[in-house]
Scaffold this motif. Structure first.
Motif, PDB file in Angstrom:
ATOM      1  N   ILE A  90       0.844  -1.202   0.000  1.00  0.00           N
ATOM      2  CA  ILE A  90       0.000   0.000   0.000  1.00  0.00           C
ATOM      3  C   ILE A  90       0.876   1.248   0.000  1.00  0.00           C
ATOM      4  O   ILE A  90       1.881   1.319   0.710  1.00  0.00           O
ATOM      5  N   ASP A  91       0.491   2.226  -0.802  1.00  0.00           N
ATOM      6  CA  ASP A  91       1.126   3.541  -0.794  1.00  0.00           C
ATOM      7  C   ASP A  91       0.072   4.568  -0.397  1.00  0.00           C
ATOM      8  O   ASP A  91      -0.703   5.034  -1.229  1.00  0.00           O
ATOM      9  N   TRP A  92       0.036   4.885   0.889  1.00  0.00           N
ATOM     10  CA  TRP A  92      -0.988   5.796   1.403  1.00  0.00           C
ATOM     11  C   TRP A  92      -0.817   7.225   0.887  1.00  0.00           C
ATOM     12  O   TRP A  92      -1.775   8.004   0.904  1.00  0.00           O
ATOM     13  N   MET A  93       0.381   7.563   0.421  1.00  0.00           N
ATOM     14  CA  MET A  93       0.675   8.940   0.032  1.00  0.00           C
ATOM     15  C   MET A  93       0.283   9.246  -1.410  1.00  0.00           C
ATOM     16  O   MET A  93       0.357  10.400  -1.834  1.00  0.00           O
ATOM     17  N   ALA A  94      -0.107   8.233  -2.164  1.00  0.00           N
ATOM     18  CA  ALA A  94      -0.430   8.470  -3.574  1.00  0.00           C
ATOM     19  C   ALA A  94      -1.741   7.796  -3.950  1.00  0.00           C
ATOM     20  O   ALA A  94      -1.772   6.894  -4.804  1.00  0.00           O
ATOM     21  N   PRO A  95      -2.841   8.208  -3.329  1.00  0.00           N
ATOM     22  CA  PRO A  95      -4.135   7.605  -3.696  1.00  0.00           C
ATOM     23  C   PRO A  95      -4.558   7.993  -5.106  1.00  0.00           C
ATOM     24  O   PRO A  95      -4.349   9.131  -5.546  1.00  0.00           O
ATOM     25  N   ARG A  96      -5.137   7.049  -5.818  1.00  0.00           N
ATOM     26  CA  ARG A  96      -5.610   7.309  -7.170  1.00  0.00           C
ATOM     27  C   ARG A  96      -7.048   7.840  -7.135  1.00  0.00           C
ATOM     28  O   ARG A  96      -7.789   7.567  -6.185  1.00  0.00           O
ATOM     29  N   PRO A  97      -7.456   8.522  -8.165  1.00  0.00           N
ATOM     30  CA  PRO A  97      -8.878   8.888  -8.271  1.00  0.00           C
ATOM     31  C   PRO A  97      -9.724   7.618  -8.400  1.00  0.00           C
ATOM     32  O   PRO A  97      -9.286   6.629  -9.005  1.00  0.00           O
ATOM     33  N   LEU A  98     -10.899   7.633  -7.837  1.00  0.00           N
ATOM     34  CA  LEU A  98     -11.755   6.459  -7.852  1.00  0.00           C
ATOM     35  C   LEU A  98     -12.054   5.993  -9.269  1.00  0.00           C
ATOM     36  O   LEU A  98     -12.074   4.800  -9.557  1.00  0.00           O
ATOM     37  N   ARG A  99     -12.240   6.951 -10.186  1.00  0.00           N
ATOM     38  CA  ARG A  99     -12.598   6.576 -11.557  1.00  0.00           C
ATOM     39  C   ARG A  99     -11.488   5.785 -12.248  1.00  0.00           C
ATOM     40  O   ARG A  99     -11.747   4.986 -13.155  1.00  0.00           O
ATOM     41  N   SER A 100     -10.240   5.974 -11.784  1.00  0.00           N
ATOM     42  CA  SER A 100      -9.122   5.290 -12.438  1.00  0.00           C
ATOM     43  C   SER A 100      -9.013   3.820 -12.023  1.00  0.00           C
ATOM     44  O   SER A 100      -8.322   3.046 -12.690  1.00  0.00           O
ATOM     45  N   VAL A 101      -9.648   3.446 -10.930  1.00  0.00           N
ATOM     46  CA  VAL A 101      -9.556   2.055 -10.464  1.00  0.00           C
ATOM     47  C   VAL A 101     -10.914   1.371 -10.459  1.00  0.00           C
ATOM     48  O   VAL A 101     -11.018   0.207 -10.051  1.00  0.00           O
ATOM     49  N   LEU A 102     -11.939   2.067 -10.909  1.00  0.00           N
ATOM     50  CA  LEU A 102     -13.292   1.516 -10.823  1.00  0.00           C
ATOM     51  C   LEU A 102     -13.428   0.207 -11.586  1.00  0.00           C
ATOM     52  O   LEU A 102     -14.001  -0.770 -11.070  1.00  0.00           O
ATOM     53  N   ASP A 103     -12.877   0.135 -12.816  1.00  0.00           N
ATOM     54  CA  ASP A 103     -12.968  -1.100 -13.591  1.00  0.00           C
ATOM     55  C   ASP A 103     -12.225  -2.233 -12.891  1.00  0.00           C
ATOM     56  O   ASP A 103     -12.688  -3.389 -12.879  1.00  0.00           O
ATOM     57  N   ILE A 104     -11.068  -1.919 -12.314  1.00  0.00           N
ATOM     58  CA  ILE A 104     -10.301  -2.931 -11.592  1.00  0.00           C
ATOM     59  C   ILE A 104     -11.102  -3.444 -10.399  1.00  0.00           C
ATOM     60  O   ILE A 104     -11.180  -4.652 -10.146  1.00  0.00           O
ATOM     61  N   ARG A 167      -4.176  -5.216  -9.067  1.00  0.00           N
ATOM     62  CA  ARG A 167      -4.567  -6.441  -9.781  1.00  0.00           C
ATOM     63  C   ARG A 167      -3.991  -7.664  -9.050  1.00  0.00           C
ATOM     64  O   ARG A 167      -2.979  -8.230  -9.435  1.00  0.00           O
ATOM     65  N   ASP A 168      -4.661  -8.048  -7.973  1.00  0.00           N
ATOM     66  CA  ASP A 168      -4.207  -9.178  -7.169  1.00  0.00           C
ATOM     67  C   ASP A 168      -4.904 -10.456  -7.609  1.00  0.00           C
ATOM     68  O   ASP A 168      -5.522 -10.504  -8.677  1.00  0.00           O
ATOM     69  N   GLY A 169      -4.820 -11.495  -6.768  1.00  0.00           N
ATOM     70  CA  GLY A 169      -5.407 -12.776  -7.133  1.00  0.00           C
ATOM     71  C   GLY A 169      -6.903 -12.709  -7.366  1.00  0.00           C
ATOM     72  O   GLY A 169      -7.432 -13.367  -8.275  1.00  0.00           O
ATOM     73  N   ALA A 170      -7.607 -11.936  -6.542  1.00  0.00           N
ATOM     74  CA  ALA A 170      -9.052 -11.805  -6.717  1.00  0.00           C
ATOM     75  C   ALA A 170      -9.370 -11.174  -8.064  1.00  0.00           C
ATOM     76  O   ALA A 170     -10.327 -11.574  -8.749  1.00  0.00           O
ATOM     77  N   TRP A 171      -8.566 -10.171  -8.449  1.00  0.00           N
ATOM     78  CA  TRP A 171      -8.779  -9.541  -9.758  1.00  0.00           C
ATOM     79  C   TRP A 171      -8.545 -10.551 -10.885  1.00  0.00           C
ATOM     80  O   TRP A 171      -9.328 -10.621 -11.837  1.00  0.00           O
ATOM     81  N   HIS A 172      -7.478 -11.317 -10.795  1.00  0.00           N
ATOM     82  CA  HIS A 172      -7.172 -12.285 -11.856  1.00  0.00           C
ATOM     83  C   HIS A 172      -8.264 -13.348 -11.963  1.00  0.00           C
ATOM     84  O   HIS A 172      -8.608 -13.783 -13.076  1.00  0.00           O
ATOM     85  N   PHE A 173      -8.826 -13.761 -10.817  1.00  0.00           N
ATOM     86  CA  PHE A 173      -9.926 -14.724 -10.859  1.00  0.00           C
ATOM     87  C   PHE A 173     -11.151 -14.094 -11.501  1.00  0.00           C
ATOM     88  O   PHE A 173     -11.828 -14.724 -12.330  1.00  0.00           O
ATOM     89  N   GLY A 174     -11.437 -12.841 -11.145  1.00  0.00           N
ATOM     90  CA  GLY A 174     -12.552 -12.139 -11.771  1.00  0.00           C
ATOM     91  C   GLY A 174     -12.344 -11.951 -13.259  1.00  0.00           C
ATOM     92  O   GLY A 174     -13.274 -12.125 -14.060  1.00  0.00           O
TER      93      GLY A 174
END
Length: 464
Positions: A90-104, A167-174
């Motif tokens: 986790i990198d707490w100092m660099a959160p992404r915008p929600l829209r950039s990770v929504l598909d993930i 993109r962890d294991g849950a993402w790859h399974f999805g």
């Protein structure tokens, strides 16, 4: 005179779990047990309308998880600050915008929900989950399921914004299920193995929560110090209750912000076979099982009846062994789990031997059962039971070796701990010397495999 550097003892590798995590959890658990035992007096003193009886029901047993888990989480975050470790990913100092990770996140949620549906389907197929003590586990999980499914949405959306690699294991399974993006088969198998561990052991651990908790809360302490058998049995029951409660918290809180996530689950079939044969429904040591060593035996109190000194000594030895067993679980803090690695644990009883829980548990069984004595006075029964219990101990030795194979192949830090224990571990060093004397092997030249995960991001990952 100071020792020269050549004779200095190398320091034991640092533990990724501090001593205090488990201890504050134990303090919270014992405080709740005290409240439950004293509830009639509390009701009277405060004039409460509640029942004038000890709180020994299943709800109180489940609430105990909150009283033990909350202090452990608080200490981990506020004192040890585990959420800031690079191993969380986790990198707490660099959160992404929600829209950039929504598909993930949507793909990951699809993978998680499909995994939970698969576990629920296995529960439905397994007849043993719908009888006996497992009925409580199924009822509790059924009630928790809607909160788990809905709660995953804000949790995944929040966490994916700060994960370095969402993109962890849950993402790859999805992704595999959706069929829209490329996925890594190895990641899928890692994900499924990890959740198989959680699905199997959570159901079992939940099923045994109420019985042990009730036994401790309802225990009659009157005249306890005058009866060594009752005293030791009561103390042993308390130790096993502590073990189950702390371990259950560990199974539930496999979370990256706590640095308690499952890095990998054991990839070796032998490891799974060795572990699962020790638990229902596959257990071989139960009544009538292949490795049942109780035929025509009686426990220690039968053989020492009328000899109070021996009863006290034998009972105390069992209590000490059970205390070591519980201490081994407490030392894990938030990270207890079978068949996984979640961080390096080198303190507590793990400073003396690599497998204190297995060692103490097996010694306990030998003291309790005394299989070399048979109520039939049959030498055949005595030999059979002794050999069978020896085979049970061999199974746990096999478990230990399969776990070491997994951990040694995953991380250099565990390999350093393994090597340090062989040279300096109070118990491990002596056992190793005994093995070399008996089998004439030095252990030199053993090659431990390395996997890509042991070098990933250059991190010193922790192993449990």
């Amino acid at each position: 005179m100071t020792k020269s550097p050549a004779h200095a003892v190398s320091p034991r590798p640092a533990s990724d779990v501090s001593v205090w995590v488990g201890l504050v959890g134990l303090a919270g658990l014992l405080a709740w047990v005290a409240v439950c035992r004293a509830w009639p007096q509390i009701v009277d003193a405060l004039g409460l309308p509640g029942p004038h009886a000890r709180l020994a029901g299943s709800s109180a047993a489940v609430l105990a998880l909150l009283f033990s888990g909350t202090p452990m989480v608080a200490w981990s975050l506020l004192v040890d600050k585990v959420h800031r470790r690079p191993s969380t990913g986790i990198d707490w100092m660099a959160p992404r915008p929600l829209r950039s990770v929504l598909d993930i996140s949507i793909t990951k949620l699809a993978g998680l929900w499909a995994t939970w549906a698969l576990i629920a389907f296995v529960y439905c197929l397994g007849r043993w989950y719908w009888r006996g003590q497992y009925l409580f586990a199924m009822d509790l999980l059924e009630q928790a399921a809607p909160f788990l499914f809905l709660g995953a949405i804000p949790y995944v959306l929040w966490l994916d914004r700060v994960l370095v690699s969402p993109r962890d294991g849950a993402w790859h399974f999805g992704a595999m299920l959706i069929g829209r993006e490329a996925y890594d088969v190895d990641q899928v198998w890692h994900h499924l193995r990890a959740w198989t561990v959680k699905g199997f052991f959570c159901a079992f651990m939940i099923s045994i929560l109420p019985g042990g908790f009730a036994a401790v809360v309802e225990a009659d302490w009157t005249g306890l110090w005058a009866d060594p058998v009752r005293w030791s049995n009561t103390a042993i029951e308390a130790m096993f209750m502590i073990d189950v409660q702390i371990a259950m918290v560990g199974y539930l809180l496999t979370m990256k912000p706590l640095d308690a996530h499952i890095r990998t689950a054991n990839p070796y079939l032998a490891g799974w076979v060795a572990a699962l044969m020790c638990y229902p429904p596959f257990v071989l040591m139960g009544g009538g099982g292949v490795l049942d060593y109780h035929q025509n035996t009686a426990e220690w109190a039968y053989w020492f009846d009328g000899h109070p000194a021996l009863l006290w000594a034998w009972g105390l030895a069992q209590v000490v062994l059970t205390a070591i067993y519980a201490w081994a679980t407490i030392a894990f803090g938030l990270r207890f789990s079978n068949l996984t690695y979640r961080g390096v644990l080198t303190n507590g009883p793990y400073a003396f031997t690599r497998h204190p829980a297995y060692l103490s548990k097996n010694l306990f069984w030998w003291l309790v059962t005394m299989p070399f004595l048979a109520t039939t006075h049959s030498k055949v029964d005595a030999v059979r039971n002794t050999v069978t219990l020896a085979l049970v101990s061999a199974v746990y030795f096999w478990r230990a070796k399969t776990e070491e194979k997994h951990l040694l192949g995953e991380d250099a830090k565990y390999r350093a701990y393994h090597a340090w224990m062989a040279q300096h571990g109070l118990i491990t060093r002596r056992l190793g010397r005994l093995v070399r004397m008996v089998f004439g092997r030095s252990g030199a030249g053993i090659h431990y495999p390395q996997t890509p995960s042991s070098k990933e991001d250059g991190e010193d990952k922790a192993l449990i």
